[in-house]
Each structure stands twice: as C-alpha cells, then as structure tokens.
Scaffold this motif. Structure first.
Motif, PDB file in Angstrom:
ATOM      1  N   GLN A 259       0.819  -1.212   0.000  1.00 41.99           N
ATOM      2  CA  GLN A 259       0.000   0.000   0.000  1.00 41.99           C
ATOM      3  C   GLN A 259       0.858   1.269   0.000  1.00 41.99           C
ATOM      4  OE1 GLN A 259      -2.550  -0.768   3.336  1.00 41.99           O
ATOM      5  NE2 GLN A 259      -3.883  -2.136   2.167  1.00 41.99           N
ATOM      6  N   VAL A 260       1.976   1.258   0.712  1.00 36.88           N
ATOM      7  CA  VAL A 260       2.868   2.419   0.704  1.00 36.88           C
ATOM      8  C   VAL A 260       3.413   2.639  -0.700  1.00 36.88           C
ATOM      9  CG1 VAL A 260       5.094   3.311   1.521  1.00 36.88           C
ATOM     10  CG2 VAL A 260       3.493   2.308   3.148  1.00 36.88           C
ATOM     11  N   LEU A 261       3.871   1.571  -1.355  1.00 39.11           N
ATOM     12  CA  LEU A 261       4.390   1.708  -2.723  1.00 39.11           C
ATOM     13  C   LEU A 261       3.293   2.148  -3.687  1.00 39.11           C
ATOM     14  CD1 LEU A 261       6.776  -1.373  -2.972  1.00 39.11           C
ATOM     15  CD2 LEU A 261       7.408   1.035  -2.895  1.00 39.11           C
ATOM     16  N   GLU A 262       2.106   1.565  -3.556  1.00 39.79           N
ATOM     17  CA  GLU A 262       0.991   1.952  -4.430  1.00 39.79           C
ATOM     18  C   GLU A 262       0.634   3.425  -4.273  1.00 39.79           C
ATOM     19  OE1 GLU A 262      -1.967  -0.962  -3.270  1.00 39.79           O
ATOM     20  OE2 GLU A 262      -1.716  -2.025  -5.164  1.00 39.79           O
ATOM     21  N   SER A 263       0.753   3.944  -3.060  1.00 32.48           N
ATOM     22  CA  SER A 263       0.406   5.350  -2.836  1.00 32.48           C
ATOM     23  C   SER A 263       1.448   6.300  -3.436  1.00 32.48           C
ATOM     24  CB  SER A 263       0.243   5.619  -1.341  1.00 32.48           C
ATOM     25  OG  SER A 263       1.485   5.539  -0.674  1.00 32.48           O
ATOM     26  N   LEU A 264       2.660   5.809  -3.661  1.00 38.60           N
ATOM     27  CA  LEU A 264       3.718   6.636  -4.250  1.00 38.60           C
ATOM     28  C   LEU A 264       3.745   6.550  -5.779  1.00 38.60           C
ATOM     29  CD1 LEU A 264       6.633   5.827  -1.762  1.00 38.60           C
ATOM     30  CD2 LEU A 264       5.357   7.971  -1.915  1.00 38.60           C
ATOM     31  N   TYR A 265       3.296   5.435  -6.330  1.00 40.81           N
ATOM     32  CA  TYR A 265       3.361   5.192  -7.778  1.00 40.81           C
ATOM     33  C   TYR A 265       2.252   5.885  -8.534  1.00 40.81           C
ATOM     34  CZ  TYR A 265       6.418   1.111  -7.028  1.00 40.81           C
ATOM     35  OH  TYR A 265       7.442   0.277  -6.695  1.00 40.81           O
ATOM     36  N   ASN A 266       2.514   6.129  -9.831  1.00 41.55           N
ATOM     37  CA  ASN A 266       1.444   6.510 -10.740  1.00 41.55           C
ATOM     38  C   ASN A 266       0.917   5.229 -11.404  1.00 41.55           C
ATOM     39  OD1 ASN A 266       3.256   5.820 -12.801  1.00 41.55           O
ATOM     40  ND2 ASN A 266       3.708   7.946 -13.342  1.00 41.55           N
TER      41      ASN A 266
END
Length: 173
Positions: A102-109
C-alpha cells in the motif's frame, strides 16, 4: 491482489519481464518493474529519465494465493538463468505484505513510477509542496540538492530500504 517479487540478475529486469509474459497467462500474472524519475541538469536544462526503483527486482501482480503462485512459477524459476529466486518471508509466505504494498501503491502513478516531487527547505524542516512525497516528509531521511534527490525509507519484503527518489528543492528559507 498480491504482489510477488523475483530477484533477478542486474540489468536483466526487462528480459525477465518479457519471459514472464511469454511463459505465464497475462490474465493472471502481470509483471512490472517499479520505476523512478531521475532529474539531472545538462547544459543548464533539467532533464528527466526513468530508472528502476529497485534494481535487480521484478514484481508480479496476481490474485493467486501463495501456494498456487509458488507451484505455477517453480519451473520457470529453475529454467531461467536470469531469475535468481523468489523473495519470501518464510517457506510458505511469499506475497508482499499489504502494508508494504500500500505504501508503494500510494507513491506510484499508473505506470508503477514514482514521479519527481517539489519541496522547500524552511530552516531545518522540509516542506514538500507537490508530487508523491507531499505530506510524507517524515519518510525523507536525507536530501542531496545538487543531485536533486531525496533518500526515503521504505519497508520492502521485511527489510528497511533506503531508496533515492527525485526531489527538486525550489527554495531555501
């Protein structure tokens, strides 16, 4: 949706991504390579390029549970000389933890890329005014203004990793 992570030979990430697409059903397995924007100055102009966020890793998005994923990818792992191993937390747990994903998903486009952020330095504090790091100055551990980078701290497969991401500092007060 689960994320699984293959550790691969450096520089072979695209080749492994293509291999996964050839070997496995694209409806069930969606390989991707997390990217980051990098900023650099050439002849007075700031340029952008894309680079792997985690060199030597290829991610696969799948709705399969761990055991089924492990069974279905086993022969591909042993056959390919470019795939070193599948990262796991334990013998039976391989999917990335939800909190890490979830942390990575929130940073990615939408293209699995962390775009550049813009910020200001106010005394000893940093204020990020735009980009994926906005509101997340607490994960920024170090700033290199000349390289236009911030070092951020992420949890990745049970380890704490320091990762460089693009950060343009527009003013220092």
């Amino acid at each position: 949706m689960n994320w699984y992570v293959f550790f691969v030979r450096t520089g072979r990430e695209e080749k492994v991504k293509q291999l996964i697409n050839e070997w496995l059903d694209s409806e069930v397995y969606k390989p991707f390579i997390p990217l980051q924007e990098r900023l650099f100055k050439v002849a007075g102009t700031v340029k952008k390029e894309l680079a792997p966020l985690f060199p030597s890793y290829v991610f696969i998005e799948s709705n399969l549970p761990d055991l089924q994923f492990l069974t279905s990818t086993n022969s591909m792992i042993y056959t390919s000389s470019d795939i070193i191993r599948l990262l796991r937390y334990s013998k039976s747990k391989a999917a990335m933890r939800d909190c890490e994903r979830q942390v990575l998903e929130s940073l990615y486009n939408d293209s699995y890329c962390i775009e550049s952020s813009t910020g200001m330095i106010e005394g000893d504090n940093i204020r990020i005014i735009s980009g994926p790091l906005q509101g997340r100055s607490s994960i920024v551990k170090k700033i290199d203004r000349h390289k236009r980078q911030a070092v951020i701290q992420l949890e990745f497969m049970g380890d704490i990793r320091l990762v460089n991401v693009a950060l343009e500092i527009i003013s220092k007060v």
